[in-house]
Design an enzyme around this catalytic site. Sequence first.
Site, mmCIF file in Angstrom:
data_model
loop_
_atom_site.group_PDB
_atom_site.id
_atom_site.type_symbol
_atom_site.label_atom_id
_atom_site.label_comp_id
_atom_site.label_asym_id
_atom_site.label_seq_id
_atom_site.Cartn_x
_atom_site.Cartn_y
_atom_site.Cartn_z
ATOM 1 N N HIS A 45 65.152 19.654 3.313
ATOM 2 C CA HIS A 45 65.201 19.610 4.777
ATOM 3 C C HIS A 45 65.797 20.894 5.355
ATOM 4 C CE1 HIS A 45 67.146 17.845 8.588
ATOM 5 N NE2 HIS A 45 65.838 17.770 8.783
ATOM 6 N N GLU A 72 61.005 21.762 4.377
ATOM 7 C CA GLU A 72 60.709 21.359 5.754
ATOM 8 C C GLU A 72 61.310 22.388 6.698
ATOM 9 O OE1 GLU A 72 61.798 19.155 9.577
ATOM 10 O OE2 GLU A 72 63.044 20.253 8.137
ATOM 11 N N ASP A 74 61.375 23.774 11.203
ATOM 12 C CA ASP A 74 61.113 23.484 12.614
ATOM 13 C C ASP A 74 60.645 24.756 13.303
ATOM 14 O OD1 ASP A 74 62.588 20.751 12.659
ATOM 15 O OD2 ASP A 74 64.113 22.121 11.898
ATOM 16 N N HIS A 87 65.907 24.672 14.764
ATOM 17 C CA HIS A 87 65.842 23.246 15.095
ATOM 18 C C HIS A 87 66.211 22.956 16.538
ATOM 19 C CE1 HIS A 87 67.633 19.219 15.587
ATOM 20 N NE2 HIS A 87 66.621 18.832 14.835
ATOM 21 N N GLU A 155 57.490 21.125 11.176
ATOM 22 C CA GLU A 155 57.679 20.285 12.348
ATOM 23 C C GLU A 155 57.539 21.095 13.630
ATOM 24 O OE1 GLU A 155 60.948 17.524 14.701
ATOM 25 O OE2 GLU A 155 61.327 18.053 12.605
#
Length: 304
Positions: A45, A72, A74, A87, A155
């Site tokens: 993450h 992962e 953002d 993020h 994301e």
Amino acid sequence: MYAGTATASVAAAALLGAGTLLMSSTTAAAPGTEARTADPLVIAHRGASAYAPENTLAAVDKADVLGFEWVENDVQLTRDGVLVVIHDTGLKRTTDAEEVFPDRAPWAVKDFTAAEIARLDAGSWFGPQYAGARVPTLRQYLRRIGRNQQNLLLEIKNPDTYPGIERATLRVLRQEGWLDRDHVRGRLVIQSFGAGSVRKVHEQRPDVITGLLGTPAAADLPSYAEFTDRINPAYTSISGEYVAAVHALKGPHGKRLQVNAWTVNDAEHALRVAGYGVDGIITNAPDVVREATGRPAGDTRARP
């Protein structure tokens, strides 16, 4: 997804040890494209964000050193339309924006140019050894994980704030070689909390695997299955029954919907969530989850 604190994860990792490698194949299938296995895929993450500042190149390098292929991240848009990997909608928590630009409150990403953001220190807040780390652009991030031969769960953040971010993201992915057959079939998933954003990605690139963040009511799942391949909920919001309800449906690519749960940072909860039958676990401390769920070193079985 909100990461929480790194301290507890680091302590847990020290207790449990690094464990064994989760996967060694650089062309592993995307989370949930083949036959189901007993243990979930572990996804780092924001990189290995328990051990390096989140969403930085240092964090994905740390995930690589630990042996994790799936990371992962953002993405958001700057004032001049550059995609950056961060993020929060604001720069204050993970950079020194307040010091560098004291008159620019509330230090929103959308109010700064890419050149201004590139001046910021995105590492010192985490630890002095990371002083000078920068907020990477999406292009820089893709090139680094490409060099590491890692795979990406990307994301799209706050799509309502950034009209057109889906098309902009797909454009950069295409220009950087991430929309070829190899990447689309097994190395890329695009997700968002915004169902409309996920639908836009699917409409613009129907071949791309997509994920919807959140926990829709089971009765609503069939409508989401029209345009998404994953339902990715907070681990605290699910049960074995819910995971089974998701698995009972097929997504737009004709394959069973999958569940990747976030953000699990300790062994106890990793075992509990794995017991629900999830396909993947997203975690700040991937080595802790790997040790708990027990995938043996060198096991390269295809993911569900």
